[in-house]
Design a protein around this motif. Structure first.
Motif, short mmCIF file in Angstrom:
data_model
loop_
_atom_site.label_atom_id
_atom_site.label_comp_id
_atom_site.label_asym_id
_atom_site.label_seq_id
_atom_site.Cartn_x
_atom_site.Cartn_y
_atom_site.Cartn_z
N ILE A 197 -43.44 -25.73 21.29
CA ILE A 197 -43.10 -26.49 22.50
C ILE A 197 -44.35 -26.81 23.21
CG2 ILE A 197 -41.39 -27.14 24.34
CD1 ILE A 197 -39.48 -25.21 23.02
N ASP A 198 -44.83 -28.16 23.45
CA ASP A 198 -45.97 -28.62 24.02
C ASP A 198 -45.86 -28.29 25.52
OD1 ASP A 198 -48.06 -31.56 24.26
OD2 ASP A 198 -48.45 -29.27 24.23
N LYS A 199 -46.76 -27.63 26.00
CA LYS A 199 -46.68 -27.45 27.63
C LYS A 199 -48.12 -27.84 28.18
CE LYS A 199 -44.37 -25.18 29.75
NZ LYS A 199 -43.03 -25.44 30.62
N GLY A 200 -48.17 -28.32 29.60
CA GLY A 200 -49.62 -28.65 30.10
C GLY A 200 -49.81 -29.85 29.40
N PRO A 201 -51.34 -30.57 29.33
CA PRO A 201 -51.58 -31.55 28.86
C PRO A 201 -51.26 -31.66 27.21
CG PRO A 201 -53.41 -30.40 29.99
CD PRO A 201 -52.24 -29.35 29.94
N PRO A 202 -51.05 -33.06 27.13
CA PRO A 202 -50.52 -33.38 25.69
C PRO A 202 -51.38 -32.65 24.73
CG PRO A 202 -50.27 -35.46 27.08
CD PRO A 202 -51.14 -34.26 27.78
N GLY A 203 -50.84 -32.19 23.62
CA GLY A 203 -51.66 -31.52 22.68
C GLY A 203 -52.14 -30.05 22.87
N ARG A 204 -53.04 -29.54 22.43
CA ARG A 204 -53.50 -28.03 22.42
C ARG A 204 -54.16 -28.10 23.74
NH1 ARG A 204 -56.84 -25.39 23.10
NH2 ARG A 204 -56.65 -23.23 23.06
N ASP A 205 -54.17 -27.13 24.68
CA ASP A 205 -55.01 -26.64 25.73
C ASP A 205 -55.33 -25.29 25.81
OD1 ASP A 205 -53.11 -25.39 27.89
OD2 ASP A 205 -51.78 -27.16 26.82
N ASP A 206 -56.07 -25.07 26.72
CA ASP A 206 -56.46 -23.64 26.73
C ASP A 206 -55.64 -22.92 27.59
OD1 ASP A 206 -58.82 -24.35 25.69
OD2 ASP A 206 -60.20 -24.04 27.00
N GLN A 207 -54.58 -23.05 28.07
CA GLN A 207 -53.65 -22.08 28.93
C GLN A 207 -52.47 -22.05 27.84
OE1 GLN A 207 -51.95 -24.49 32.41
NE2 GLN A 207 -52.88 -22.63 33.48
N TYR A 208 -51.98 -23.07 27.26
CA TYR A 208 -50.76 -22.85 26.04
C TYR A 208 -51.01 -22.70 24.69
CZ TYR A 208 -48.25 -23.67 30.57
OH TYR A 208 -47.78 -23.64 31.94
#
Length: 364
Positions: free
Chosen positions: A276-287
């Motif tokens: 389930i995507d979180k934060g900015p759309p797509g892959r990010d360094d937090q999630y």
């Protein structure tokens, strides 16, 4: 051995029937991840998960799923079924605890999977990179389908070789991203390409402040106030990406059981593709790619990896690219699982560090 301090251990009363009755309700991550619904589809039958840690006690909520393992700590012997620290038993419980016949006790993500206990760290929560390497080699040789490494830190040539051998052997390797402030970037083996690097979220599903950021983070899972089994029949409450890593290892066991012919890389792909995507759309360094979704990972129509689709774990950041060492500490078992106070029969564990510089590290 190390550059990290031993954990401070504070034990409370022996586990009581009241503690066993309460633990299931305290395991908030079960409801959050819809484990009950996922277990209607898969419970991890036929899957062996190696836990390279401080050993695993035969806890009453776990012992039916505990195999005979080993210790790889230099100068010691044993079958892995003794834990002087609690950390390994806690991680194993998050993966495969079966609870008790009356519905009480702790429950793991994959309660019919088997735990292969490998003691690669001692009572002070510290082991060398080569001890961990030997543990991974043992796991490969003894049929592990998943290897859970709830630690992060330095590497050695033997550890790098062992991790790569596990990936080539079609074993799913899951490792912790690391915890702040002790860790400032994703250590080894989480930063190795092909390893699932796990970060953490809190009870609200938001980034856990303790969880390290980095381009190597693949997925996240609950990491705050996580209840599980402990040594000597007790229970524990922990905060850290150690717990999130064990939860994701349990998720991998569910997938491997449901899809026994699925290659390890495709197991990882199922976890990232259905997250389930979180934060900015797509892959990010937090999630990373997002919060794991057990039910979707078991049921979704996930196209196989394409020729140009990247595998898990992005390239290491240049900021960490020049760190080197020879046989630094494969630490993080305490760093990544800070067990906090809990009433009535729970273990209490706080970790402190001695002064001085952290152990040297090596990047991929």
């Amino acid at each position: 051995m190390s550059g990290t301090a031993p954990a401070n251990l504070h034990t409370s009363a022996q586990a009581s029937p009241d503690a066993a009755a309460r633990i299931r309700a305290d395991q908030w991550h079960l409801g959050y991840l819809k484990v009950g619904k996922a277990n209607q589809i898969s419970q991890g039958e036929g899957v062996v998960v190696a836990v390279t840690d401080t050993g695993v006690d035969p806890h009453q909520d776990l012992r039916a799923n505990l195999l005979v393992g080993t210790t790889t700590i230099s100068g010691t012997s044993g079958d892995g079924r003794k834990d002087m620290n609690s950390h390994g038993t806690s991680m194993a419980g998050l993966i495969a605890a079966h609870g008790q016949s009356d519905g009480t006790g702790a429950l793991g993500i994959a309660p019919r999977s088997k735990i292969l206990p490998i003691q690669s760290s001692g009572a002070n929560n510290v082991g060398t990179a080569d001890d961990l390497a030997a543990g991974i080699e043992f796991a490969i040789a003894n049929g592990a389908d998943v290897i859970c490494v709830s630690s992060s830190g330095g590497a050695s040539p033997d550890l790098i070789k062992a991790v790569k051998a596990a990936i080539l052997a079609n074993v799913v390797v899951v490792a912790a991203a690391g915890n702040t402030p002790e860790d400032s970037y994703v250590g080894y083996p989480g930063r190795e390409q092909g390893v699932i690097a796990v970060g953490g979220i809190d009870r609200l599903g938001e980034h856990a402040s303790i969880s390290v950021l980095g381009p190597e983070v693949d997925v996240v899972a609950p990491a705050v106030d996580i209840y599980s089994t402990s040594y000597r029949g007790k229970y524990s409450k922990g905060t850290g990406t150690s717990s999130a890593t064990a939860i994701v290892a349990g998720a991998a066991a569910l997938i491997r059981s449901k899809y026994p012919n699925l290659p390890a890389q495709e197991v990882a792909h199922r976890l990232t593709a259905t997250a389930i995507d979180k934060g900015p759309p797509g892959r990010d360094d937090q999630y990373g790619y997002g919060v794991i979704d057990l039910v979707a990972a078991l049921t979704a129509d996930v196209p196989p990896l394409g020729f140009e689709t990247p595998s898990v774990t992005a390239p290491a950041s240049t900021a960490a690219g020049n760190r080197t060492n020879d046989n630094s500490t494969a630490r993080g078992l305490a760093t990544l699982g800070v067990l906090l106070a809990a009433g009535g029969g729970y273990l209490v564990w706080r970790r402190r560090r001695r002064g001085g510089d952290p152990p040297p590290r090596i990047s991929r």
